[in-house]
Scaffold this motif. Structure first.
Motif, short mmCIF file in Angstrom:
data_model
loop_
_atom_site.label_atom_id
_atom_site.label_comp_id
_atom_site.label_asym_id
_atom_site.label_seq_id
_atom_site.Cartn_x
_atom_site.Cartn_y
_atom_site.Cartn_z
N SER A 65 -4.05 2.08 10.36
CA SER A 65 -2.89 2.22 11.56
C SER A 65 -1.57 1.45 12.38
N CYS A 66 -1.30 1.07 11.05
CA CYS A 66 0.00 0.27 11.18
C CYS A 66 1.00 1.98 10.01
N SER A 67 2.16 2.20 11.21
CA SER A 67 3.06 3.68 10.64
C SER A 67 3.89 2.87 10.13
N GLY A 68 4.52 3.73 9.41
CA GLY A 68 5.86 3.75 8.12
C GLY A 68 5.67 2.50 7.16
N ILE A 69 4.60 2.11 6.89
CA ILE A 69 4.10 1.39 5.77
C ILE A 69 3.90 2.74 4.89
N THR A 70 4.38 1.81 3.32
CA THR A 70 4.76 2.54 1.91
C THR A 70 3.32 1.34 0.96
N GLY A 71 2.68 0.78 1.24
CA GLY A 71 2.07 -0.52 0.45
C GLY A 71 1.91 -1.56 1.48
N ILE A 72 0.70 -2.02 0.49
CA ILE A 72 -0.09 -3.51 0.95
C ILE A 72 -0.02 -4.45 0.30
N THR A 73 0.26 -5.95 0.63
CA THR A 73 -0.12 -6.89 -0.27
C THR A 73 -0.46 -8.05 -0.52
N ILE A 74 -1.12 -8.18 -1.44
CA ILE A 74 -2.69 -9.52 -1.41
C ILE A 74 -1.67 -10.45 -2.16
N SER A 75 -2.26 -11.50 -1.32
CA SER A 75 -1.92 -13.23 -1.66
C SER A 75 -2.17 -13.81 -0.91
N GLY A 76 -2.26 -14.87 -0.93
CA GLY A 76 -2.26 -16.30 -1.24
C GLY A 76 -3.42 -16.44 0.48
N GLY A 77 -4.19 -17.41 -0.01
CA GLY A 77 -5.18 -18.21 -1.16
C GLY A 77 -4.83 -17.12 -2.39
N GLU A 78 -5.89 -17.84 -3.08
CA GLU A 78 -5.49 -16.68 -4.78
C GLU A 78 -7.07 -15.37 -3.78
N PRO A 79 -6.48 -14.15 -4.56
CA PRO A 79 -6.46 -13.25 -3.83
C PRO A 79 -8.30 -12.85 -4.71
N PHE A 80 -8.40 -13.27 -6.52
CA PHE A 80 -9.00 -13.57 -7.38
C PHE A 80 -10.36 -14.90 -7.24
N GLU A 81 -10.10 -15.14 -5.96
CA GLU A 81 -11.33 -15.93 -5.76
C GLU A 81 -12.54 -15.55 -4.37
N GLN A 82 -11.37 -14.16 -3.73
CA GLN A 82 -12.08 -13.88 -2.36
C GLN A 82 -14.03 -13.09 -3.21
N ASP A 83 -14.25 -12.83 -2.03
CA ASP A 83 -15.49 -12.22 -2.95
C ASP A 83 -15.13 -10.41 -3.36
N PRO A 84 -14.87 -10.39 -4.85
CA PRO A 84 -14.97 -9.35 -5.27
C PRO A 84 -15.32 -8.26 -4.78
N GLU A 85 -16.85 -8.03 -4.07
CA GLU A 85 -17.36 -6.45 -3.44
C GLU A 85 -16.18 -6.51 -2.38
N ALA A 86 -16.09 -7.07 -1.80
CA ALA A 86 -15.61 -6.66 -0.09
C ALA A 86 -14.24 -6.84 -0.42
N LEU A 87 -13.41 -7.65 -1.73
CA LEU A 87 -12.00 -6.42 -2.00
C LEU A 87 -12.15 -5.57 -2.47
N CYS A 88 -12.97 -5.27 -3.32
CA CYS A 88 -12.98 -3.66 -3.39
C CYS A 88 -12.99 -2.34 -3.06
N THR A 89 -14.01 -3.19 -1.51
CA THR A 89 -14.26 -2.04 -1.39
C THR A 89 -13.42 -2.03 -0.52
N PHE A 90 -12.19 -2.66 0.16
CA PHE A 90 -11.48 -2.88 1.39
C PHE A 90 -10.34 -1.81 0.15
N LEU A 91 -10.05 -2.03 -1.28
CA LEU A 91 -8.62 -1.55 -2.52
C LEU A 91 -9.64 -0.33 -2.19
N LYS A 92 -10.25 0.01 -2.46
CA LYS A 92 -10.60 1.22 -2.54
C LYS A 92 -10.73 2.23 -1.45
N MET A 93 -11.27 1.68 -0.40
CA MET A 93 -10.17 2.17 1.41
C MET A 93 -8.63 2.78 1.20
#
Length: 172
Positions: A8-36
């Motif tokens: 829904s965000c218009s005018g963006i060219t990308g996203i940034t994943i940061s803080g907390g530690e991204p690699f301590e998140q649920d890897p399956e959920a994060l991968c699903t989101f990033l693939k979308m």
């Protein structure tokens, strides 16, 4: 769902994943989101900050799956005393890894740039939200300026507030 908000965000060219530690998140959920995000027709870039080093992440299967979805990784712990003002790296010990060659030229230019942008929002209850990496001594200088105008700037981890001097202020 988070992707619906990104969509829904218009005018963006990308996203940034940061803080907390991204690699301590649920890897399956994060991968699903990033693939979308990766399938978004706007071809959004995906930048990720981590306190871990790339070599360490590459040894973990779950981290490798996330790395496959990221265009650019900035690794290494942020060290305030090594904040040199570089645009993308909070401190000079951090390294930029372009994982998607389509972004090689763009990030090569940004690697030595000092054009940092930060966003500051102050709520009605004087909670301060800062997004981005402030220049070296920014927070100390902000505290001094506020003090000159009768305000106290307090910061405890990620909770930041401003209140008039002499006022008993409880933070939650």
């Amino acid at each position: 769902m988070l992707y619906q908000w990104v969509k829904s965000c218009s005018g963006i060219t990308g996203i940034t994943i940061s803080g907390g530690e991204p690699f301590e998140q649920d890897p399956e959920a994060l991968c699903t989101f990033l693939k979308m995000v990766r399938e978004d027709p706007r071809r959004l870039s995906i930048l990720c900050y981590t306190g871990c080093e790339l070599a360490t992440l590459q040894k973990k299967k779950s981290a490798r799956a996330i790395l496959e979805c990221i265009d650019v990784l900035i690794d290494g712990a942020y060290l305030q005393e090594r904040n040199t003002g570089l645009a993308l790296r909070g401190s000079d010990n951090q390294r930029i890894h372009v994982l998607n060659k389509n972004f090689q030229e763009e990030y090569r230019r940004l690697e030595t740039s000092y054009q940092r942008k930060i966003e500051i929002a102050l709520s009605r209850d004087f909670k301060l939200e800062l997004t981005g990496i402030p220049p070296k001594d920014f927070l100390q200088n902000l505290a001094k300026k506020l003090d000159q105008h009768g305000y106290i700037f307090s910061m405890n981890n990620h909770l930041t507030g401003i209140h008039p001097s002499g006022v008993d202020h409880e933070r939650s």
